[in-house]
Motif scaffolding. Structure first.
Motif, mmCIF file in Angstrom:
data_model
loop_
_atom_site.group_PDB
_atom_site.id
_atom_site.type_symbol
_atom_site.label_atom_id
_atom_site.label_comp_id
_atom_site.label_asym_id
_atom_site.label_seq_id
_atom_site.Cartn_x
_atom_site.Cartn_y
_atom_site.Cartn_z
ATOM 1 N N ASP A 1 1.555 7.348 -6.304
ATOM 2 C CA ASP A 1 0.438 8.253 -6.592
ATOM 3 C C ASP A 1 0.698 9.673 -6.106
ATOM 4 O OD1 ASP A 1 -0.880 6.134 -7.713
ATOM 5 O OD2 ASP A 1 -2.118 5.713 -5.953
ATOM 6 N N VAL B 1 1.045 4.333 -2.634
ATOM 7 C CA VAL B 1 0.802 5.709 -2.220
ATOM 8 C C VAL B 1 1.922 6.622 -2.713
ATOM 9 C CG1 VAL B 1 0.706 7.254 -0.223
ATOM 10 C CG2 VAL B 1 -0.595 5.119 -0.211
ATOM 11 N N LEU C 1 0.830 -1.204 0.000
ATOM 12 C CA LEU C 1 0.000 0.000 0.000
ATOM 13 C C LEU C 1 0.863 1.251 0.000
ATOM 14 C CD1 LEU C 1 -2.700 1.512 0.291
ATOM 15 C CD2 LEU C 1 -2.513 1.187 2.770
ATOM 16 N N LEU C 2 1.906 1.275 0.831
ATOM 17 C CA LEU C 2 2.763 2.451 0.914
ATOM 18 C C LEU C 2 3.499 2.693 -0.397
ATOM 19 C CD1 LEU C 2 4.210 2.017 4.524
ATOM 20 C CD2 LEU C 2 2.453 3.617 3.761
ATOM 21 N N ARG D 1 -4.162 6.108 3.428
ATOM 22 C CA ARG D 1 -3.185 6.464 2.418
ATOM 23 C C ARG D 1 -2.453 7.773 2.744
ATOM 24 N NH1 ARG D 1 -3.973 3.571 -2.226
ATOM 25 N NH2 ARG D 1 -2.972 5.170 -3.511
ATOM 26 N N ASP D 2 -2.732 8.371 3.888
ATOM 27 C CA ASP D 2 -2.083 9.634 4.253
ATOM 28 C C ASP D 2 -0.678 9.349 4.784
ATOM 29 O OD1 ASP D 2 -4.240 11.134 3.497
ATOM 30 O OD2 ASP D 2 -5.127 11.206 5.497
ATOM 31 N N VAL D 3 0.307 9.718 3.992
ATOM 32 C CA VAL D 3 1.694 9.387 4.294
ATOM 33 C C VAL D 3 2.585 10.583 3.936
ATOM 34 C CG1 VAL D 3 3.627 7.873 3.678
ATOM 35 C CG2 VAL D 3 1.324 6.933 3.839
ATOM 36 N N PRO E 1 3.785 7.235 8.060
ATOM 37 C CA PRO E 1 2.326 7.199 8.032
ATOM 38 C C PRO E 1 1.758 8.184 9.051
ATOM 39 C CG PRO E 1 3.254 4.977 8.118
ATOM 40 C CD PRO E 1 4.370 5.934 8.394
ATOM 41 N N SER F 1 -9.248 6.570 2.515
ATOM 42 C CA SER F 1 -8.439 7.746 2.187
ATOM 43 C C SER F 1 -7.413 8.043 3.273
ATOM 44 C CB SER F 1 -9.341 8.965 1.968
ATOM 45 O OG SER F 1 -10.102 9.247 3.137
ATOM 46 N N SER F 2 -7.796 7.939 4.547
ATOM 47 C CA SER F 2 -6.860 8.281 5.620
ATOM 48 C C SER F 2 -5.747 7.253 5.749
ATOM 49 C CB SER F 2 -7.599 8.417 6.949
ATOM 50 O OG SER F 2 -8.114 7.165 7.371
ATOM 51 N N ALA G 1 2.436 11.392 -2.192
ATOM 52 C CA ALA G 1 2.199 11.463 -0.748
ATOM 53 C C ALA G 1 1.681 12.852 -0.368
ATOM 54 C CB ALA G 1 3.496 11.156 0.003
#
Length: 294
Positions: A32, A29, A25-26, A73-75, A98, A70-71, A34
């Motif tokens: 895409d 992210v 996942l990271l 993916r917040d990194v 993260p 969505s949260s 950060a």
């Protein structure tokens, strides 16, 4: 709208230290894009607002209690080249932090349950303290290393945090107060941060006992032990930079003063300790007044 008046202590771990589905996942992210460093506080506020509109119990989750896609993916991401290293190294890159908004909210809920009065809990909570405590504990237990990557404070920076950093390696950008590029932060290698805080905790305990600043240092040192040895630590003034003038930011010697106090304690120079404490008190007094009025 101004950025939240929040300061941060963050840990960025090598992406390679995250395995399994979280690591995948990271990586996605990062490909895409950060969260931008200067927008971190704004993003956290946005997550909180969305949780209120969705009637979720905690920021960063859906009404049914599942993590918000969505949260998750917040990194935040930085390059090892952006980190000051003395006797330690970081990486390989990229280094990933993260934002852990849901888990940090769960930790805050646990703190509220432990410190609030029964009357306040009854007025503020829609579920029983026991169920909420168990749920928060489950969320925190699901963290890959058992701990969140960020701790934060409002209106001020805990002075013991400055012992982690080399004062000479401050990153400062003086821009208009409402410009997100206005920043003050330090980034240091985890090994250096651990060495610095161990020294600070030893000196503080000899001088002040095991309460006050010593407790902050011990708790912070224990928190840092949860992460990869090749990580980086960031001390970030966050939205607090909006509350200082350009001159105040440029003339801020807080990191120098805290490290100078440690040197003075080691040299048994009580006069130097008192002088630097006075400077710190005077500089941060304005923040204390703002917090009281708000």
């Amino acid at each position: 709208m101004p950025r939240p008046f929040v300061a941060y202590l963050r840990v960025y771990e090598p992406l390679s230290s995250f395995g399994g589905s979280l690591g995948d996942l990271l990586r996605a992210v990062i490909e895409d894009g950060a969260v931008e460093h200067a927008q971190a506080g704004v993003r956290e506020r946005e997550v909180w607002f969305r949780s209120q509109l969705a009637n979720a119990t905690l920021p960063g989750e859906l009404p049914d209690g599942r993590p918000s896609p969505s949260s998750v993916r917040d990194v935040l991401v930085i390059d090892p080249a952006e980190v000051h290293c003395e006797d330690a190294t970081v990486g390989p890159g990229p280094l990933v932090c993260p934002m852990d908004v849901r888990a940090r909210s769960a930790a805050a809920l646990m703190g509220f349950l432990e410190t609030s009065t029964p009357m306040l809990r009854a007025a503020m909570l829609s579920d029983s303290p026991e169920r909420l405590r168990a749920r928060a504990a489950t969320i925190l237990g699901d963290q890959p290393n058992g701990s969140v990557h960020i701790v934060s404070t409002t209106w001020t920076v805990p002075l013991p945090w400055f012992s982690l950093v080399d004062p000479a390696h401050r990153h400062i950008v003086v821009a208009p107060r409402d410009d997100p590029r206005r920043q003050v932060f330090w980034r240091v290698a985890m090994g250096d941060a651990r060495r610095r805080i161990e020294r600070a905790a030893t000196l503080a305990e000899q001088t002040f006992g095991d309460a006050g600043p010593t407790r902050v240092l011990i708790d912070t040192a224990a928190w840092l032990e949860n992460f990869d040895d090749a990580s980086a630590v960031e001390l970030d003034y966050g939205g607090l930079v909006q509350l200082f003038s350009d001159e105040e930011l440029l003339e801020d010697t807080s990191a120098d003063d805290v490290n100078g106090i440690l040197d003075a304690i080691e040299a048994s120079d009580a006069g130097e300790v008192a002088e630097r404490f006075t400077k710190l008190r005077d500089f941060w007094a304005g923040m204390a007044i703002r917090e009281r009025f708000n």
